[in-house]
Design a protein around this motif. Structure first.
Motif, mmCIF file in Angstrom:
data_model
loop_
_atom_site.group_PDB
_atom_site.id
_atom_site.type_symbol
_atom_site.label_atom_id
_atom_site.label_comp_id
_atom_site.label_asym_id
_atom_site.label_seq_id
_atom_site.Cartn_x
_atom_site.Cartn_y
_atom_site.Cartn_z
ATOM 1 N N THR A 139 0.844 -1.205 0.000
ATOM 2 C CA THR A 139 0.000 0.000 0.000
ATOM 3 C C THR A 139 0.876 1.250 0.000
ATOM 4 O OG1 THR A 139 -1.830 -1.100 1.137
ATOM 5 C CG2 THR A 139 -1.715 1.299 1.318
ATOM 6 N N LYS A 140 1.914 1.250 0.842
ATOM 7 C CA LYS A 140 2.829 2.398 0.898
ATOM 8 C C LYS A 140 3.589 2.542 -0.413
ATOM 9 C CE LYS A 140 3.489 2.055 5.909
ATOM 10 N NZ LYS A 140 4.464 1.762 7.019
ATOM 11 N N ASN A 159 1.330 4.105 -3.000
ATOM 12 C CA ASN A 159 1.189 5.542 -2.745
ATOM 13 C C ASN A 159 2.428 6.304 -3.196
ATOM 14 O OD1 ASN A 159 -1.412 5.471 -1.640
ATOM 15 N ND2 ASN A 159 -0.654 5.040 0.411
ATOM 16 N N ARG A 160 3.593 5.691 -3.028
ATOM 17 C CA ARG A 160 4.838 6.344 -3.435
ATOM 18 C C ARG A 160 4.986 6.380 -4.960
ATOM 19 N NH1 ARG A 160 9.358 5.491 -5.642
ATOM 20 N NH2 ARG A 160 8.816 3.311 -6.051
#
Length: 228
Positions: free
Chosen positions: A195-196, A199-200
């Motif tokens: 998920t991170k 987003n990045r």
């Protein structure tokens, strides 16, 4: 469909002459268009009613707020509200009564949705991507089939995204999947890291950069909201 009736009206308007036949043709086309619009409003109302009932089961009575939030997400992503809502409901069902329920599910939903939108996904790719993520969480283990053949078809960078999130090579990732070590708590920890990474890797895009399909989805969403 209403689009067909509208095309007929345009053809009649640009045709030469204003004979009785042309006038009667316009009257008939407008009447057909009006009837089809009414039918579509009725169908849209039914669709919204089904979605709101589904949201009621997971929202503790806040289904209208959930619907408005999902409608906002749909417009931000350029995906029809129906597909966004169904994906959200299915993902929630897969994580119910786990430590991934709630905020982590919401974060993964928004991150994958945006990644798909940035890569130009239409509603079919959007459904395929979330079906894959839902199956991964439902099976409680990461398998190569769901990652490469299903999620990868919807989001071509899926394998690389998972590998980068875990700070390993794709080859190591496939070995771990073969050994069955990415399961249970480790799977859910992995999805948080992915998920991170999503987003990045995928900054939110402006609606001006939407594809034609995504722009058409915005029009459909406005029509659906008008009927609410």
């Amino acid at each position: 469909m209403a689009a067909g009736s509208l095309s007929m009206i345009i053809r009649l308007l640009v045709s030469t002459g204003n004979s009785t036949a042309s006038v009667n043709g316009l009257k008939s086309a407008f009447a057909q268009l009006a009837g089809e619009i009414v039918d579509q409003f009725i169908e849209a109302n039914r669709e919204i009613d089904k979605l709101v009932r589904g949201l009621k089961a997971i929202s503790a009575g806040n289904q209208d707020a959930y619907f408005e939030r999902l409608a906002g997400s749909a417009n931000k992503l350029g995906i029809p509200i129906r597909e966004v809502s169904l994906a959200f409901l299915e993902l929630n069902a897969a994580t119910r009564d786990t430590d991934f329920e709630g905020q982590k599910t919401q974060a993964a939903f928004e991150a994958l949705g945006n990644a798909l939108s940035v890569t130009g996904a239409d509603s079919v790719r959007f459904q395929r991507g979330f079906r894959a993520l839902t199956q991964i969480l439902s099976k409680d283990q990461l398998f190569a089939e769901e990652l490469r053949q299903q999620l990868g078809e919807a989001l071509p960078t899926a394998v690389q995204d998972f590998a980068r999130a875990l700070d390993i090579t794709p080859l190591q990732l496939f070995k771990f999947m073969e050994q069955g070590v990415i399961s249970g708590d480790e799977l859910r920890r992995t999805i948080v890291l992915v998920t991170k990474e999503w987003n990045r890797a995928y900054p939110i895009i402006d609606q001006k950069e939407f594809t034609v399909d995504q722009k058409l989805a915005l029009v459909r969403n406005q029509f659906l909201l008008l009927s609410k």
